[in-house]
Design a protein around this motif. Structure first.
Motif, PDB file in Angstrom:
ATOM      1  N   THR A  53      14.376   8.599  -7.276  1.00  0.00           N
ATOM      2  CA  THR A  53      12.498   8.527  -8.084  1.00  0.00           C
ATOM      3  C   THR A  53      12.250   7.498  -7.940  1.00  0.00           C
ATOM      4  OG1 THR A  53      13.645  10.857  -9.006  1.00  0.00           O
ATOM      5  CG2 THR A  53      10.800   9.598  -9.522  1.00  0.00           C
ATOM      6  N   ARG A  54      10.759   7.194  -7.993  1.00  0.00           N
ATOM      7  CA  ARG A  54      10.363   5.973  -8.215  1.00  0.00           C
ATOM      8  C   ARG A  54       9.070   6.217  -8.503  1.00  0.00           C
ATOM      9  NH1 ARG A  54      14.745   4.939  -8.160  1.00  0.00           N
ATOM     10  NH2 ARG A  54      15.244   3.635  -7.738  1.00  0.00           N
ATOM     11  N   GLY A  55       8.749   6.190  -9.790  1.00  0.00           N
ATOM     12  CA  GLY A  55       7.426   7.005 -10.646  1.00  0.00           C
ATOM     13  C   GLY A  55       7.355   7.967 -10.273  1.00  0.00           C
ATOM     14  N   ARG A  56       6.074   8.538 -10.519  1.00  0.00           N
ATOM     15  CA  ARG A  56       5.710  10.040  -9.605  1.00  0.00           C
ATOM     16  C   ARG A  56       6.259  10.779  -8.160  1.00  0.00           C
ATOM     17  NH1 ARG A  56       1.168  12.563 -12.800  1.00  0.00           N
ATOM     18  NH2 ARG A  56       0.312  10.709 -14.068  1.00  0.00           N
TER      19      ARG A  56
ATOM     20  N   THR B 180      14.114  -1.510   0.133  1.00  0.00           N
ATOM     21  CA  THR B 180      14.632  -2.556  -0.182  1.00  0.00           C
ATOM     22  C   THR B 180      13.837  -2.709  -1.348  1.00  0.00           C
ATOM     23  OG1 THR B 180      13.954  -3.985   0.872  1.00  0.00           O
ATOM     24  CG2 THR B 180      15.815  -3.319   1.613  1.00  0.00           C
ATOM     25  N   ARG B 181      11.974  -2.581  -1.015  1.00  0.00           N
ATOM     26  CA  ARG B 181      11.298  -2.768  -2.475  1.00  0.00           C
ATOM     27  C   ARG B 181      11.643  -1.846  -3.028  1.00  0.00           C
ATOM     28  NH1 ARG B 181       5.155  -4.973  -2.306  1.00  0.00           N
ATOM     29  NH2 ARG B 181       5.995  -6.398  -0.841  1.00  0.00           N
ATOM     30  N   LEU B 182      11.538  -0.685  -2.918  1.00  0.00           N
ATOM     31  CA  LEU B 182      11.631   0.590  -4.089  1.00  0.00           C
ATOM     32  C   LEU B 182      13.084   0.647  -4.722  1.00  0.00           C
ATOM     33  CD1 LEU B 182       9.668   3.000  -1.986  1.00  0.00           C
ATOM     34  CD2 LEU B 182       8.740   2.107  -4.699  1.00  0.00           C
ATOM     35  N   LEU B 183      14.072   0.191  -4.668  1.00  0.00           N
ATOM     36  CA  LEU B 183      15.120   1.101  -4.724  1.00  0.00           C
ATOM     37  C   LEU B 183      15.709  -0.717  -5.662  1.00  0.00           C
ATOM     38  CD1 LEU B 183      15.062   2.954  -2.936  1.00  0.00           C
ATOM     39  CD2 LEU B 183      17.916   2.482  -2.390  1.00  0.00           C
ATOM     40  N   GLY B 184      15.538  -1.810  -4.656  1.00  0.00           N
ATOM     41  CA  GLY B 184      15.706  -3.167  -5.102  1.00  0.00           C
ATOM     42  C   GLY B 184      17.000  -3.844  -5.340  1.00  0.00           C
ATOM     43  N   THR B 185      17.602  -3.648  -4.665  1.00  0.00           N
ATOM     44  CA  THR B 185      18.221  -3.869  -3.898  1.00  0.00           C
ATOM     45  C   THR B 185      19.099  -4.096  -2.655  1.00  0.00           C
ATOM     46  OG1 THR B 185      19.685  -1.887  -3.400  1.00  0.00           O
ATOM     47  CG2 THR B 185      20.314  -2.854  -5.797  1.00  0.00           C
ATOM     48  N   THR B 186      19.540  -4.582  -2.140  1.00  0.00           N
ATOM     49  CA  THR B 186      20.535  -5.091  -0.199  1.00  0.00           C
ATOM     50  C   THR B 186      19.793  -4.002   0.104  1.00  0.00           C
ATOM     51  OG1 THR B 186      22.237  -5.701  -0.101  1.00  0.00           O
ATOM     52  CG2 THR B 186      21.228  -7.758  -1.584  1.00  0.00           C
ATOM     53  N   CYS B 187      20.560  -3.162  -0.141  1.00  0.00           N
ATOM     54  CA  CYS B 187      20.752  -1.211   0.852  1.00  0.00           C
ATOM     55  C   CYS B 187      21.649  -1.978   2.219  1.00  0.00           C
ATOM     56  CB  CYS B 187      19.430  -1.211   1.339  1.00  0.00           C
ATOM     57  SG  CYS B 187      18.554  -0.533   0.235  1.00  0.00           S
ATOM     58  N   SER B 188      22.450  -3.281   2.008  1.00  0.00           N
ATOM     59  CA  SER B 188      23.112  -3.189   3.155  1.00  0.00           C
ATOM     60  C   SER B 188      24.609  -2.214   3.460  1.00  0.00           C
ATOM     61  CB  SER B 188      23.701  -4.475   3.049  1.00  0.00           C
ATOM     62  OG  SER B 188      24.816  -4.884   1.136  1.00  0.00           O
ATOM     63  N   LEU B 189      25.442  -2.256   4.547  1.00  0.00           N
ATOM     64  CA  LEU B 189      26.095  -1.402   4.506  1.00  0.00           C
ATOM     65  C   LEU B 189      26.839  -1.852   5.404  1.00  0.00           C
ATOM     66  CD1 LEU B 189      25.454  -0.306   7.569  1.00  0.00           C
ATOM     67  CD2 LEU B 189      23.764   1.065   5.694  1.00  0.00           C
TER      68      LEU B 189
ATOM     69  N   ARG C 279       0.748  -1.210  -0.235  1.00  0.00           N
ATOM     70  CA  ARG C 279       0.277   0.217  -0.695  1.00  0.00           C
ATOM     71  C   ARG C 279       0.515   1.400   0.113  1.00  0.00           C
ATOM     72  NH1 ARG C 279      -3.393  -0.267   5.380  1.00  0.00           N
ATOM     73  NH2 ARG C 279      -3.937  -1.840   4.094  1.00  0.00           N
ATOM     74  N   VAL C 280       1.354   0.907   0.867  1.00  0.00           N
ATOM     75  CA  VAL C 280       2.837   2.621   0.693  1.00  0.00           C
ATOM     76  C   VAL C 280       3.938   3.009  -0.277  1.00  0.00           C
ATOM     77  CG1 VAL C 280       4.513   3.511   1.974  1.00  0.00           C
ATOM     78  CG2 VAL C 280       3.357   2.021   3.521  1.00  0.00           C
ATOM     79  N   GLN C 281       4.343   1.241  -1.018  1.00  0.00           N
ATOM     80  CA  GLN C 281       4.266   1.452  -2.907  1.00  0.00           C
ATOM     81  C   GLN C 281       3.960   2.415  -3.218  1.00  0.00           C
ATOM     82  OE1 GLN C 281       5.209  -2.813  -4.357  1.00  0.00           O
ATOM     83  NE2 GLN C 281       7.180  -1.681  -5.591  1.00  0.00           N
ATOM     84  N   ARG C 282       2.478   2.288  -3.834  1.00  0.00           N
ATOM     85  CA  ARG C 282       1.295   2.011  -4.026  1.00  0.00           C
ATOM     86  C   ARG C 282       1.411   3.858  -4.533  1.00  0.00           C
ATOM     87  NH1 ARG C 282      -3.557   2.563  -3.290  1.00  0.00           N
ATOM     88  NH2 ARG C 282      -3.549   1.305  -2.372  1.00  0.00           N
ATOM     89  N   HIS C 283       1.143   4.269  -2.983  1.00  0.00           N
ATOM     90  CA  HIS C 283       1.266   5.574  -2.978  1.00  0.00           C
ATOM     91  C   HIS C 283       2.816   6.154  -3.709  1.00  0.00           C
ATOM     92  CE1 HIS C 283      -2.519   6.079  -1.235  1.00  0.00           C
ATOM     93  NE2 HIS C 283      -2.858   5.022  -0.868  1.00  0.00           N
ATOM     94  N   VAL C 284       3.324   5.565  -2.905  1.00  0.00           N
ATOM     95  CA  VAL C 284       4.769   6.895  -2.788  1.00  0.00           C
ATOM     96  C   VAL C 284       4.812   6.587  -4.225  1.00  0.00           C
ATOM     97  CG1 VAL C 284       7.313   6.540  -3.033  1.00  0.00           C
ATOM     98  CG2 VAL C 284       6.153   5.576  -1.201  1.00  0.00           C
ATOM     99  N   LEU C 285       4.338   5.486  -6.426  1.00  0.00           N
ATOM    100  CA  LEU C 285       4.493   5.837  -6.983  1.00  0.00           C
ATOM    101  C   LEU C 285       3.495   6.467  -7.564  1.00  0.00           C
ATOM    102  CD1 LEU C 285       4.393   1.318  -7.532  1.00  0.00           C
ATOM    103  CD2 LEU C 285       6.225   3.442  -8.423  1.00  0.00           C
ATOM    104  N   GLY C 286       2.339   6.594  -7.036  1.00  0.00           N
ATOM    105  CA  GLY C 286       1.678   7.876  -7.309  1.00  0.00           C
ATOM    106  C   GLY C 286       1.852   9.079  -6.706  1.00  0.00           C
ATOM    107  N   GLY C 287       2.937   9.131  -5.895  1.00  0.00           N
ATOM    108  CA  GLY C 287       3.140  10.694  -5.796  1.00  0.00           C
ATOM    109  C   GLY C 287       3.698  11.346  -4.323  1.00  0.00           C
ATOM    110  N   MET C 288       3.455  10.844  -3.111  1.00  0.00           N
ATOM    111  CA  MET C 288       3.778  10.476  -1.818  1.00  0.00           C
ATOM    112  C   MET C 288       5.148  10.368  -1.994  1.00  0.00           C
ATOM    113  SD  MET C 288       2.310   9.246   1.121  1.00  0.00           S
ATOM    114  CE  MET C 288       2.934   7.467   1.370  1.00  0.00           C
ATOM    115  N   GLY C 289       5.397  11.725  -1.158  1.00  0.00           N
ATOM    116  CA  GLY C 289       7.176  11.731  -0.946  1.00  0.00           C
ATOM    117  C   GLY C 289       7.358  10.586   0.276  1.00  0.00           C
ATOM    118  N   LEU C 290       8.779   9.971  -0.105  1.00  0.00           N
ATOM    119  CA  LEU C 290       9.014   9.129   1.569  1.00  0.00           C
ATOM    120  C   LEU C 290      10.060   9.905   1.785  1.00  0.00           C
ATOM    121  CD1 LEU C 290       8.759   6.599   3.305  1.00  0.00           C
ATOM    122  CD2 LEU C 290       9.929   5.101   0.751  1.00  0.00           C
ATOM    123  N   LEU C 291      10.792   9.912   3.336  1.00  0.00           N
ATOM    124  CA  LEU C 291      11.969   9.898   3.463  1.00  0.00           C
ATOM    125  C   LEU C 291      12.567   9.063   5.212  1.00  0.00           C
ATOM    126  CD1 LEU C 291      10.762  13.028   2.946  1.00  0.00           C
ATOM    127  CD2 LEU C 291      12.897  13.413   5.277  1.00  0.00           C
ATOM    128  N   VAL C 292      13.697   8.284   4.154  1.00  0.00           N
ATOM    129  CA  VAL C 292      13.594   6.605   4.664  1.00  0.00           C
ATOM    130  C   VAL C 292      14.976   7.098   5.418  1.00  0.00           C
ATOM    131  CG1 VAL C 292      14.474   4.880   5.165  1.00  0.00           C
ATOM    132  CG2 VAL C 292      13.111   5.116   2.365  1.00  0.00           C
TER     133      VAL C 292
END
Length: 243
Positions: A187-190, A111-120, A87-100
């Motif tokens: 940027t992911r979607g809008r 990790t879902r939006l970026l498509g990588t492990t995001c490890s460090l 649900r959150v992903q759909r809203h981000v793609l639709g234009g909602m901003g996201l600060l992680v």
């Protein structure tokens, strides 16, 4: 009309560890919300939600009324329901901003939006972090000291397994010699996404005036131009004969 910001925090450390509650008596979400109100005043309406809320406080109605979602998580990533993440992903793609924020780099939504492990790389020795601005013309860097210093913080280091960001706004250096891309945008979607690493639960980083300014700038930057979110069209348009 005021920006509508929602600060989400899993709120586990503050409710189970007295030493963390002493640092953040109103929760990490409370400190972040306080900073946004302090920095943005009447320009923002700030709400908060936590993991324990029904549907984690991220219902369809709540997200539809949110311009920018701020996400802090650490030890409860696996407790976030996949349906809520979708649900959150759909809203981000639709234009909602996201600060992680900080250890939200391992959150399901990031990790879902970026498509990588995001490890460090990381270690925790309460060492100094120096945050350097690498894109002084970027709106998120507006009014930020060059550099600014966080006296005690968890150490993050490269390699940070993320795609090439749209913008690298900040880079941090640490006492042990590590460097880390501590402020990056995507940027992911809008939707606009800003990842900012300073802010471990063991240190009062979210009371730091420069960190508060960065987050306020991030909310302004990530807010959608149009207030409503547009559901992405996942269907194929009818084939047209352009001859």
């Amino acid at each position: 009309m005021s920006l509508r910001a929602l600060v989400w925090n899993e709120n586990i450390h503050e409710t189970t560890q007295e030493e963390i509650r002493a640092i953040y008596p109103q929760g990490i979400h409370g400190a972040i919300a306080e900073g946004l109100a302090e920095q943005l005043g009447e320009d923002v309406e700030v709400a908060t939600a936590t993991l324990a809320d029904p549907e984690h406080g991220l219902t369809e109605e709540v997200l539809a009324g949110t311009d920018v979602l701020l996400w802090w998580g650490h030890i409860g990533h696996d407790q976030v329901h996949d349906a809520v993440v979708e649900r959150v992903q759909r809203h981000v793609l639709g234009g909602m901003g996201l600060l992680v924020l900080h250890s939200g780099h391992f959150s399901k939504i990031f990790t879902r939006l970026l498509g990588t492990t995001c490890s460090l790389a990381w270690r925790n020795a309460a060492e100094r972090e120096i945050v350097w601005t690498t894109a002084p013309g970027h709106p998120i860097a507006d009014g930020i000291e060059q550099p600014f210093v966080i006296d005690h913080q968890e150490t993050y280091g490269e390699h940070f397994d993320i795609p090439n960001p749209d913008d690298q706004v900040f880079i941090s250096s640490f006492e042990g010699g590590e460097v880390f891309r501590s402020g990056v945008t995507f940027t992911r979607g809008r939707g606009r996404i800003f990842y900012f690493s300073p802010g471990d639960q063991e240190y009062p980083v979210y009371f730091h005036p420069q960190v508060r300014r960065v987050l306020a700038n991030g909310v302004r930057w990530a807010a959608p131009v149009a207030r409503e979110h547009v559901t992405p069209d996942v269907t194929n348009p009818a084939r047209r004969d352009w001859s």
